[in-house]
Design an enzyme around this catalytic site. Structure first.
Site, mmCIF file in Angstrom:
data_model
loop_
_atom_site.group_PDB
_atom_site.id
_atom_site.type_symbol
_atom_site.label_atom_id
_atom_site.label_comp_id
_atom_site.label_asym_id
_atom_site.label_seq_id
_atom_site.Cartn_x
_atom_site.Cartn_y
_atom_site.Cartn_z
ATOM 1 N N ARG A 51 0.725 -1.166 0.155
ATOM 2 C CA ARG A 51 -0.193 0.072 -0.382
ATOM 3 C C ARG A 51 1.117 1.466 0.111
ATOM 4 O O ARG A 51 2.004 0.862 0.253
ATOM 5 C CB ARG A 51 -0.818 0.058 0.587
ATOM 6 N N ALA A 76 0.731 4.408 -2.516
ATOM 7 C CA ALA A 76 0.547 4.955 -3.571
ATOM 8 C C ALA A 76 2.085 5.157 -4.263
ATOM 9 O O ALA A 76 1.596 4.196 -5.711
ATOM 10 C CB ALA A 76 -0.270 6.935 -4.209
ATOM 11 N N ARG A 120 -7.885 -1.077 -7.107
ATOM 12 C CA ARG A 120 -8.311 -0.050 -6.057
ATOM 13 C C ARG A 120 -8.070 1.535 -7.054
ATOM 14 O O ARG A 120 -7.316 1.492 -8.301
ATOM 15 C CB ARG A 120 -7.264 0.546 -4.815
ATOM 16 N N GLN A 154 -3.167 2.394 9.480
ATOM 17 C CA GLN A 154 -1.662 2.815 8.833
ATOM 18 C C GLN A 154 -0.420 4.088 10.027
ATOM 19 O O GLN A 154 0.779 3.823 9.817
ATOM 20 C CB GLN A 154 -1.528 3.548 7.406
ATOM 21 N N ASP A 164 -2.409 10.378 -3.097
ATOM 22 C CA ASP A 164 -3.191 9.107 -3.897
ATOM 23 C C ASP A 164 -2.775 9.997 -5.256
ATOM 24 O O ASP A 164 -2.739 8.978 -6.026
ATOM 25 C CB ASP A 164 -4.502 8.357 -3.192
ATOM 26 N N LYS A 190 -4.988 9.882 2.693
ATOM 27 C CA LYS A 190 -6.437 8.598 3.613
ATOM 28 C C LYS A 190 -7.301 9.772 4.009
ATOM 29 O O LYS A 190 -6.900 11.438 4.653
ATOM 30 C CB LYS A 190 -4.619 8.157 4.652
HETATM 31 O O1 MRU Z 1 -5.618 2.911 1.614
HETATM 32 P P1 MRU Z 1 -3.281 3.888 1.900
HETATM 33 O O2 MRU Z 1 -2.569 2.763 3.106
HETATM 34 O O3 MRU Z 1 -2.824 2.916 0.523
HETATM 35 O O4 MRU Z 1 -3.409 5.018 1.825
HETATM 36 C C1 MRU Z 1 -2.046 5.508 1.214
HETATM 37 C C2 MRU Z 1 -1.981 7.435 1.516
HETATM 38 O O5 MRU Z 1 -2.942 7.643 1.751
HETATM 39 C C3 MRU Z 1 -0.331 7.570 1.434
HETATM 40 O O6 MRU Z 1 -0.533 8.768 1.802
HETATM 41 C C4 MRU Z 1 -0.597 7.930 0.327
HETATM 42 O O7 MRU Z 1 -0.785 6.927 -0.628
HETATM 43 C C5 MRU Z 1 0.920 8.458 0.188
HETATM 44 S S1 MRU Z 1 2.305 7.463 0.330
HETATM 45 C C6 MRU Z 1 3.956 8.109 0.104
#
Ligand code: MRU
Length: 355
Positions: free
Chosen positions: A55, A57, A98, A205, A246, A257
């Site tokens: 997980r 991005a 996703r 997370q 993302d 998130k």
């Molecule tokens: O659902 P997730 O855990 O994949 O969400 C991740 C995020 O929102 C991160 O902040 C984003 O992907 C940036 S990671 C460098």
């Protein structure tokens, strides 16, 4: 090629020794168990993204690049058209795992372009180019994260209090990460920050990954529940907010998130700068505003059962579980990419950056 192997071996998403599978750390098991998974089939790769075993991005993009390369090797077709068709099928399947992080389609489109722009080559030659491309995606991410970290660090002072949401560290990217990059780079340079990590309901997370990464790196990190962001700001403990992203729309609205926009609203109220950090691959100029960004809805079980022994709500209680929200561009002090620090107006700054 030797050099390429050395670079990728050090990272949490990489090709297996025989280069037929992708190896990841199962992020759903951290911080208590560090388990590596070796994934090679279309179903395994899809499931790993969908279930958030991999997980963040940029990490999803890197994983998808390696994944589609592994799948391409299994295509039993020597003629170009048969190969291209099956490749496209695999790509569309992975791409549907996703919806919100643009890095997934960005990496897959980049891999597909290698196929579509080389119809004159043999399948074997295309596979060689695909390998080069997916390794390059990761190498570029390493360089981008380093540059983002340098730019981000230039906005911080030694001793600053920082709040972050979700996880945008090495596990979500390559090496330094994006939002955690300036903190980790600063630590390497002997600086100390006081970081507050939001636990990030419902999948935690922040608690499981951010607090883990920062603690291991020797950073002063304090875990807080999401609803404690306001009090730490009010106490004067926060000088900057650093978050990942993302997808960034052409007007600067940023998907990240769920809960990120709440932190941004609080930051505005308390007069604290709110920084969004991400590679240029997270910018989607085809998306005019945040309204056009598709927000992933996830299972109610993540809220009701999640990490609890017993369900925390009645079975029949309805849940709304969006995985992301949009932070309005007006709340963002700066967007930090590997190309520099962008300030409002973002529509102009982002367009100029890609010109
Ligand atoms: O659902 P997730 O855990 O994949 O969400 C991740 C995020 O929102 C991160 O902040 C984003 O992907 C940036 S990671 C460098």
């Amino acid at each position: 090629m030797e050099n390429i192997k050395r670079v990728t071996d050090a990272d949490n998403v990489r090709l297996s020794e025989d280069e037929k599978s992708v190896v990841i750390i199962d992020q759903t098991k951290l911080p208590n168990v560090t388990e590596y998974l070796t994934l090679g089939t279309a179903e395994e790769l899809y499931e790993a993204i969908q279930k958030l075993r991999v997980r963040g991005a940029p990490a999803i993009g890197i994983f998808a690049g390696y994944g589609i390369y592994c799948l391409a090797q299994t295509i039993r077709s020597d003629d170009y058209e048969g190969f291209r068709k099956k490749f496209h099928e695999y790509k569309e399947h992975l791409n549907s795992s996703r919806p919100t992080a643009v890095n997934l389609s960005w990496a897959l489109n980049r891999m597909e372009r290698v196929v579509t722009s080389n119809p004159h080559l043999s399948v074997g030659e295309i596979l060689d180019l695909l390998r080069e491309e997916c390794v390059m995606i990761q190498q570029e991410d390493i360089a981008m994260c380093r540059a983002i970290s340098e730019y981000g660090l230039s906005l911080l002072k030694n001793g600053d209090g920082i709040i972050t949401h979700c996880n945008a560290g090495p596990l979500a990217t390559s090496r330094y990460g994006t939002a955690l990059g300036p903190i980790l780079l600063g630590r390497e340079k002997g600086m100390q920050f006081k970081v507050f990590a939001d636990e990030t309901r419902p999948l935690l997370q922040g608690a499981r990954l951010t607090a883990y990464e920062l603690q291991k790196a020797g950073v002063d990190v304090t875990l807080i529940c999401d609803n404690m962001a306001s009090i730490v700001m009010k106490n004067g403990w926060i000088q900057a907010c650093l978050v990942g992203c993302d997808r960034i729309a052409a007007n600067g609205d940023a998907a990240n998130k769920i809960g990120t926009s709440g932190v941004a609203i609080l930051a505005k109220y308390y007069g604290i700068p709110f920084y969004v950090l991400g590679p240029s691959s997270t910018i989607d100029l085809d998306c005019p505003t945040g309204n056009e960004i598709k927000i992933e809805l996830r299972s109610p079980d993540e809220i009701k059962r999640g990490f609890y022994k017993e369900p925390v709500a009645l079975e029949e209680v309805k849940c709304y579980n969006p995985a992301f929200d949009i932070t309005d561009h007006s709340l963002i002090t700066a967007i930090i990419t590997e190309k520099g620090i962008l300030r409002p107006p973002y529509d102009k700054a982002l367009a100029d950056m890609f010109r």
